[in-house]
Design an enzyme around this catalytic site. Structure first.
Site, PDB file in Angstrom:
ATOM      1  N   SER A 146       6.069   0.612   5.866  1.00  0.00           N
ATOM      2  CA  SER A 146       5.185  -0.185   4.727  1.00  0.00           C
ATOM      3  C   SER A 146       6.046  -1.166   4.127  1.00  0.00           C
ATOM      4  CB  SER A 146       4.842   0.507   3.873  1.00  0.00           C
ATOM      5  OG  SER A 146       4.348   0.047   2.264  1.00  0.00           O
ATOM      6  N   TYR A 159       7.372   6.087  -3.117  1.00  0.00           N
ATOM      7  CA  TYR A 159       6.873   5.753  -1.773  1.00  0.00           C
ATOM      8  C   TYR A 159       7.637   4.802  -1.009  1.00  0.00           C
ATOM      9  CZ  TYR A 159       3.597   4.233   1.750  1.00  0.00           C
ATOM     10  OH  TYR A 159       2.955   3.800   3.291  1.00  0.00           O
TER      11      TYR A 159
END
Length: 245
Positions: A146, A159
């Protein structure tokens, strides 16, 4: 249906295959000739996947598996060796968002769980499957990451940190295999119409972002023997721009 047959007679393992990017990538790989080993916890989603793959003329082996169980990953590696003796591709797609929260408010158990799935499980896959991948004439590993690994936006610390750790591990692993037939790369899918995206950005109109079936071919291109780059970060959010990890 794609006209490509670049994965004929190849065995490809995809984690997080019961929905989203993993689901549609598994269908794409099967259409291109691969036998797909589909890993997920959700049996119903795997069964739906199998129906679609069979309808497209492909084949799959369904493995209901919790990737937090490292010993089960080891057993799976042994089973793959017994049946096929090799693995041609690994698409490590399964991941967990965790809470969008101030770092100081995160629950320790949640931090442990997110890192265990996003980082440790991928290490266990490497550890268990590398001997099989090295039996392939063109082993390919693709980790799904990501842009959060670099942007590290406020409230996304958990995250972001887990994906940054994944990228770092992938970079080291790619360097370790620079002189082998095994290639390791990382992809950032960018905004995609998945359950995780809906949870992360609940106010977003899903019709404004790509459906997983639209991006799946790009993922499978990167585990094809035709793709020979190693240690690259492929950013679909930036029109597929490729840069070294």
């Amino acid at each position: 249906m794609t006209d490509k047959n670049d994965l004929a007679d190849r065995v490809v393992l995809i984690t997080g295959a019961s929905r989203g990017i993993g689901y549609f990538s598994a269908i794409e790989a099967a259409k291109r000739g691969a036998h797909v080993i589909a890993i997920a916890r959700t049996v119903g989603g795997l069964e739906d996947l199998d129906d679609e793959i069979q309808a497209a003329g492909g084949s799959a082996t369904l493995v209901p598996l919790d990737l937090l169980d490292g010993d089960a990953i080891d057993r799976m590696g042994g089973a793959i060796f017994e049946r096929w003796g090799k693995l041609d591709g690994l698409m490590a797609n399964a991941g967990m968002l965790g809470s969008i929260s101030p770092v100081s408010h995160l629950a320790p158990k949640e931090v442990d769980k997110v890192f265990k799935l996003n980082v440790t499980a991928n290490f266990r896959l490497i550890r268990s499957l590398e001997p099989l991948l090295k039996q392939s004439d063109a082993g390919r590993v693709l980790f799904v990451s990501s842009s959060s690994a670099y942007s590290c936006k406020p409230y996304w610390g958990l995250y972001a940190a887990s994906k940054a750790a994944l990228n770092a591990m992938a970079k080291s692993y790619a360097g370790e295999n620079a002189n082998t037939k095994l290639n390791i790369n990382v992809i950032n899918p960018g905004p995609t119409r998945t359950q995780m995206r809906a949870k992360a950005v609940p106010g977003e109109d899903p019709e404004t972002i790509p459906h997983p079936r639209e991006v799946a071919p790009k993922f499978i291109d990167l585990i094809s023997p035709d793709y020979t780059e190693n240690g690259q970060y492929i950013d679909l959010k930036n029109d597929g721009k490729t840069s070294p990890l």
